[in-house]
Design a protein around this motif. Sequence first.
Motif, PDB file in Angstrom:
ATOM      1  N   SER A  30       0.856  -1.193   0.000  1.00 40.29           N
ATOM      2  CA  SER A  30       0.000   0.000   0.000  1.00 40.29           C
ATOM      3  C   SER A  30       0.888   1.238   0.000  1.00 40.29           C
ATOM      4  O   SER A  30       1.861   1.308   0.756  1.00 40.29           O
ATOM      5  N   TYR A  31       0.537   2.214  -0.836  1.00 41.38           N
ATOM      6  CA  TYR A  31       1.355   3.428  -0.925  1.00 41.38           C
ATOM      7  C   TYR A  31       0.511   4.562  -1.485  1.00 41.38           C
ATOM      8  O   TYR A  31      -0.458   4.337  -2.227  1.00 41.38           O
ATOM      9  N   PRO A  32       0.866   5.796  -1.141  1.00 44.52           N
ATOM     10  CA  PRO A  32       0.166   6.956  -1.713  1.00 44.52           C
ATOM     11  C   PRO A  32       0.440   7.033  -3.215  1.00 44.52           C
ATOM     12  O   PRO A  32       1.596   6.923  -3.633  1.00 44.52           O
ATOM     13  N   PRO A  33      -0.578   7.202  -4.041  1.00 48.02           N
ATOM     14  CA  PRO A  33      -0.382   7.239  -5.496  1.00 48.02           C
ATOM     15  C   PRO A  33       0.638   8.276  -5.961  1.00 48.02           C
ATOM     16  O   PRO A  33       1.338   8.059  -6.949  1.00 48.02           O
ATOM     17  N   ASN A  34       0.744   9.394  -5.243  1.00 47.48           N
ATOM     18  CA  ASN A  34       1.671  10.434  -5.679  1.00 47.48           C
ATOM     19  C   ASN A  34       3.133  10.056  -5.452  1.00 47.48           C
ATOM     20  O   ASN A  34       4.045  10.727  -5.947  1.00 47.48           O
ATOM     21  N   LEU A  35       3.370   8.937  -4.731  1.00 47.69           N
ATOM     22  CA  LEU A  35       4.745   8.490  -4.496  1.00 47.69           C
ATOM     23  C   LEU A  35       5.144   7.330  -5.404  1.00 47.69           C
ATOM     24  O   LEU A  35       6.206   6.750  -5.233  1.00 47.69           O
ATOM     25  N   ARG A  36       4.286   7.012  -6.372  1.00 46.73           N
ATOM     26  CA  ARG A  36       4.540   5.850  -7.222  1.00 46.73           C
ATOM     27  C   ARG A  36       5.883   5.938  -7.938  1.00 46.73           C
ATOM     28  O   ARG A  36       6.698   5.006  -7.881  1.00 46.73           O
ATOM     29  N   SER A  37       6.151   7.036  -8.588  1.00 46.28           N
ATOM     30  CA  SER A  37       7.404   7.176  -9.348  1.00 46.28           C
ATOM     31  C   SER A  37       8.618   7.138  -8.433  1.00 46.28           C
ATOM     32  O   SER A  37       9.642   6.514  -8.753  1.00 46.28           O
ATOM     33  N   LEU A  38       8.516   7.811  -7.283  1.00 39.84           N
ATOM     34  CA  LEU A  38       9.634   7.834  -6.344  1.00 39.84           C
ATOM     35  C   LEU A  38       9.927   6.439  -5.807  1.00 39.84           C
ATOM     36  O   LEU A  38      11.104   6.017  -5.740  1.00 39.84           O
ATOM     37  N   LEU A  39       8.886   5.699  -5.426  1.00 37.81           N
ATOM     38  CA  LEU A  39       9.077   4.356  -4.899  1.00 37.81           C
ATOM     39  C   LEU A  39       9.631   3.416  -5.964  1.00 37.81           C
ATOM     40  O   LEU A  39      10.476   2.553  -5.671  1.00 37.81           O
ATOM     41  N   PHE A  40       9.160   3.572  -7.195  1.00 36.01           N
ATOM     42  CA  PHE A  40       9.713   2.782  -8.298  1.00 36.01           C
ATOM     43  C   PHE A  40      11.213   3.005  -8.400  1.00 36.01           C
ATOM     44  O   PHE A  40      11.999   2.053  -8.510  1.00 36.01           O
ATOM     45  N   LEU A  41      11.630   4.260  -8.361  1.00 40.54           N
ATOM     46  CA  LEU A  41      13.044   4.603  -8.484  1.00 40.54           C
ATOM     47  C   LEU A  41      13.845   4.075  -7.293  1.00 40.54           C
ATOM     48  O   LEU A  41      14.945   3.530  -7.473  1.00 40.54           O
ATOM     49  N   VAL A  42      13.309   4.222  -6.084  1.00 45.30           N
ATOM     50  CA  VAL A  42      14.013   3.780  -4.877  1.00 45.30           C
ATOM     51  C   VAL A  42      14.260   2.277  -4.907  1.00 45.30           C
ATOM     52  O   VAL A  42      15.393   1.807  -4.690  1.00 45.30           O
ATOM     53  N   PHE A  43      13.226   1.495  -5.191  1.00 48.72           N
ATOM     54  CA  PHE A  43      13.388   0.041  -5.206  1.00 48.72           C
ATOM     55  C   PHE A  43      14.252  -0.413  -6.375  1.00 48.72           C
ATOM     56  O   PHE A  43      14.999  -1.400  -6.248  1.00 48.72           O
ATOM     57  N   PHE A  44      14.175   0.288  -7.491  1.00 48.37           N
ATOM     58  CA  PHE A  44      15.012  -0.060  -8.634  1.00 48.37           C
ATOM     59  C   PHE A  44      16.487   0.154  -8.295  1.00 48.37           C
ATOM     60  O   PHE A  44      17.342  -0.695  -8.585  1.00 48.37           O
ATOM     61  N   ILE A  45      16.801   1.278  -7.652  1.00 53.31           N
ATOM     62  CA  ILE A  45      18.185   1.567  -7.263  1.00 53.31           C
ATOM     63  C   ILE A  45      18.669   0.561  -6.216  1.00 53.31           C
ATOM     64  O   ILE A  45      19.805   0.066  -6.286  1.00 53.31           O
TER      65      ILE A  45
END
Length: 300
Positions: A30-45
């Motif tokens: 579960s995550y706030p929709p506005n953090l989708r791109s940031l979380l994608f980048l964080v987990f990818f890194i």
Amino acid sequence: MTSRKNRNMGKTKNISLDTVVTDFILLGLSYPPNLRSLLFLVFFIIYILTQLGNLLILLTVWADARLHARPMHILLGVLSFPDMWLSSVIVPRIILNFTPASKAIPFGGCVAQLYFFHFLGSTQCFLYTLMAYDRYLAICQPLRYSVLMNGRLCTVLVAEAWVAGSIHVSIQATLTFCLPYCGPNQVNYFICDIPAVLRLACADTTVNELVTFVDIGVVATSCFMRRAFSTCGSHLTVVTVYYVPCIFIYLRPGSKSPLDGAVAVFYTVVTPFLNPLIYTLRNQEVKSALKRMTAGRVAE
């Protein structure tokens, strides 16, 4: 427990070939929709750094004769291998959660993910114990260390750790997927893990929950009783980050807390990422070997 048993038995009577689940939907974190791109980048890194860090440790131990001649560093190199694969089993599915892609996973894919997740995770547990035991002998029995722990014995113990991991997961996976699944098929988790999948079973899961509690609970809690862990701060740090979330999740099989997913991230994502940093920064020999490798490349 009785009402749940009766409910599950009632569900079992209504199973037909038309209602057997063929795939699962992983609802993810579960995550706030506005953090989708940031979380994608964080987990990818995190995923990329985890692979590079563990690969660097593995290659350093393999290439440096001073390291792969000592059991402590052999174990460190071996640990890097399941760390890399465990991250590959888990993190890409988490990253997929932050994209518009389908969250469905075939039934066979769910079985494979659960199998490799627990195979690699349980093998890690046994390797942590071996590493702690090695440090205990080196610190508390320095004069007898070369007799009590040598390359041949280390190889045997590592092989036993992989075999033990295989036995553990074979029991868990067989008990989990011998149950019928007739719907719903939405897994309220980011991977196919035992507690989340069992909630969807159309049968009584009392035996499964008991086996999970005893199997995982005893392994996790008994490791903290070993005096070996008190002899090395890096082991204590890693084991705490790894085992505490495991105990929180697997010793509470009926829990549906939204915190479970966030807690699970620590031992599935954070621990493989931190291991190279913790063991490298606290190990002067590994740091020296990394410097020698860097100097050798520069010289070339």
